[in-house]
Design an enzyme around this catalytic site. Structure first.
Site, PDB file in Angstrom:
ATOM      1  N   HIS A  72      41.256  53.377   6.288  1.00 48.92           N
ATOM      2  CA  HIS A  72      41.906  52.177   6.826  1.00 48.92           C
ATOM      3  C   HIS A  72      43.420  52.299   6.671  1.00 48.92           C
ATOM      4  CE1 HIS A  72      38.439  49.064   7.213  1.00 48.92           C
ATOM      5  NE2 HIS A  72      38.102  50.254   7.654  1.00 48.92           N
ATOM      6  N   TYR A 200      41.962  39.372   6.116  1.00 52.38           N
ATOM      7  CA  TYR A 200      42.182  38.421   5.019  1.00 52.38           C
ATOM      8  C   TYR A 200      42.674  37.143   5.667  1.00 52.38           C
ATOM      9  CZ  TYR A 200      41.858  42.066   1.403  1.00 52.38           C
ATOM     10  OH  TYR A 200      41.425  43.047   0.552  1.00 52.38           O
ATOM     11  N   PRO A 292      39.350  38.963  -6.726  1.00 52.16           N
ATOM     12  CA  PRO A 292      39.107  40.102  -5.837  1.00 52.16           C
ATOM     13  C   PRO A 292      40.034  40.177  -4.618  1.00 52.16           C
ATOM     14  CG  PRO A 292      37.400  38.426  -5.561  1.00 52.16           C
ATOM     15  CD  PRO A 292      38.258  37.976  -6.697  1.00 52.16           C
ATOM     16  N   LYS A 296      41.658  45.039  -6.253  1.00 57.15           N
ATOM     17  CA  LYS A 296      42.258  45.796  -7.354  1.00 57.15           C
ATOM     18  C   LYS A 296      41.330  46.022  -8.551  1.00 57.15           C
ATOM     19  CE  LYS A 296      46.046  46.898  -5.641  1.00 57.15           C
ATOM     20  NZ  LYS A 296      45.242  47.638  -4.669  1.00 57.15           N
ATOM     21  N   TYR A 383      48.914  47.276  -2.112  1.00 56.90           N
ATOM     22  CA  TYR A 383      47.529  47.357  -1.642  1.00 56.90           C
ATOM     23  C   TYR A 383      47.000  48.792  -1.711  1.00 56.90           C
ATOM     24  CZ  TYR A 383      43.308  45.923   0.766  1.00 56.90           C
ATOM     25  OH  TYR A 383      41.999  45.642   1.059  1.00 56.90           O
TER      26      TYR A 383
HETATM   27  C1  PHB Z   1      34.593  44.037  -0.276  1.00 56.15           C
HETATM   28  O1  PHB Z   1      34.402  44.714   0.734  1.00 56.15           O
HETATM   29  O2  PHB Z   1      33.665  43.691  -1.005  1.00 56.15           O
HETATM   30  C2  PHB Z   1      35.971  43.600  -0.597  1.00 56.15           C
HETATM   31  C3  PHB Z   1      37.034  44.118   0.125  1.00 56.15           C
HETATM   32  C4  PHB Z   1      38.334  43.700  -0.163  1.00 56.15           C
HETATM   33  C5  PHB Z   1      38.547  42.776  -1.151  1.00 56.15           C
HETATM   34  C6  PHB Z   1      37.494  42.255  -1.881  1.00 56.15           C
HETATM   35  C7  PHB Z   1      36.195  42.667  -1.594  1.00 56.15           C
HETATM   36  O3  PHB Z   1      39.823  42.363  -1.412  1.00 56.15           O
END
Ligand code: PHB
Length: 388
Positions: A72, A200, A292, A296, A383
């Site tokens: 990604h 997001y 989450p 991280k 990130y």
């Molecule tokens: C996930 O795919 O479970 C996931 C991805 C990004 C995040 C949190 C969880 O920031």
């Protein structure tokens, strides 16, 4: 029994540490409280930073990850119907990969089994003794019999609820915590991801995240109330709420289907200091928790593993500098991951007590990020993962 490093916890940190040490000729025993199937049944994170990918390769377990992961190069941030992309490659020259923690754990188990290194499953009553002395040892009960492992060092990789952190006397330990007034309701569904990159999403109705595991396995989350339980949410209600929180273009494209897992996780920021007490070293969730929102958790555990593995390797070559400075180095990076996860959480979640002013501040934060390439670069650097 005697070993060089006794690792408490057979999750990804303990397994990764064990494998890296094995490659350096350092012997370990891993004690795991649960069964292997239980550990592999947990659905966890999905995004690996460059450094985590590097450690998997260094541990000799990168082949399937390199074959199956998705690269990604950026991510989408949305706020209401407005959306923009943060380009990781443009800002950092690097990227993250999508590869589930469950898959990573599976690869590490396989590697450990292939080299014949010991993991004791269903080890009960694990207790750390003499971590601040030269006679460190760990006892545990397996099938009703008590066992003792004498060791040079103990790695506490047993997560937030584990025994390792508690072994450090309260007079030595300092804890910092923030509990967020909401949780994440997550579902897994055998449907194609709504978009090729993660979304997001902030909205008036709260946060949402569109993530994935592979071409036909999607992972979605919505911010929920702490009093909700997964059974309060039918699949239909979940999909409807998710659609209301993401831009219309994606809501229209969303393929829904039956969910194969549904769970709620509370959000917490937590750090304990120091991360070392005598011969005991804490790694990952045993020492710190992040919400989450910045992906991280696993990656910060991996950076601890990097510092500890380097320190232990140097120790057996006659140099203790890495172990002496483990806590300081790990914590310096941990606090930056804490800050990033907290700020990403604040940027996109609805707090129950937000005032109209607070909401304006959040909108201004998003607007600044949208229009400012340096702000985007800061997000991208955090990130993809700060350097070790
Ligand atoms: C996930 O795919 O479970 C996931 C991805 C990004 C995040 C949190 C969880 O920031």
């Amino acid at each position: 029994m005697r070993t060089q490093v006794c690792i408490i916890g057979g999750g990804p940190s303990g397994l990764l540490l064990g494998q890296l040490l094995h490659r350096q000729g350092i012997e370990t025993v891993i004690l795991e409280r649960k069964t292997k199937d239980y550990v592999l049944g947990r659905i966890r994170a999905g995004i690996l930073e460059r450094g985590t990918v590097g450690l998997m390769r260094e541990a000799g377990v990168g082949a399937r990850m390199d074959r199956e992961c998705f690269v990604h190069d950026g991510t989408v941030i949305s706020y209401g119907d407005d959306q923009f992309r943060i380009d990781f490659t443009e800002h950092t020259g690097s990227h993250v990969v999508v590869y589930g923690q469950t898959e990573m754990t599976r690869d590490l188990y396989e590697a450990r089994e292939a080299v014949g290194a010991l993991i004791v499953y269903e080890a009960e009553g694990v207790t750390i003794h003499g971590a601040d002395s030269d006679a460190a040892h760990v006892t545990y009960v397996k099938d009703g019999t008590e066992h003792r492992i004498d060791c040079d060092f103990i790695a506490g990789c047993d997560g937030f609820h584990g025994v390792s952190r508690q072994a450090i006397p309260l007079s030595t330990r300092r804890e910092y915590e923030k509990i967020y007034p909401f949780g994440w309701l997550g579902v897994l569904s055998e449907t194609p991801p709504v978009h090729e990159e993660l979304i997001y999403a902030g909205s008036e109705r709260g946060f949402a995240l569109c993530s994935m595991r592979n071409a036909n396995l999607s992972r979605y989350y919505i911010q929920c109330s702490l009093s909700d339980s997964p059974s309060d949410w039918t699949d239909a209600a979940f999909w409807q709420e998710l659609k209301r929180r993401i831009p219309g273009e994606h809501a229209d494209a969303l393929v829904t289907g039956p969910t194969i897992e549904k769970s709620i996780a509370p959000l917490r920021s937590f750090v304990t200091e120091p991360m070392r007490w005598g011969r005991l070293f804490l790694c990952g969730d045993a020492a710190h928790i992040v919400p989450p929102t910045g992906a991280k958790g696993l990656n910060t555990a991996a950076s601890d593993v990097h510092y500890l593995y380097t320190g232990l390797t140097q120790h057996y070559q006659g140099d203790d500098e890495g172990l002496e400075r483990y806590s300081e180095r790990a914590l310096a990076r941990v606090w930056k991951a804490e800050r990033f996860s907290w700020s990403m959480t604040n940027l996109l979640h609805r707090y129950p007590d937000m005032s109209p002013f607070d909401i304006k501040m959040q909108q201004a934060d998003v607007a600044f990020l949208r229009s400012n390439t340096q702000a985007q670069s800061v997000l991208a650097q955090n990130y993809i993962g700060l350097p070790y």
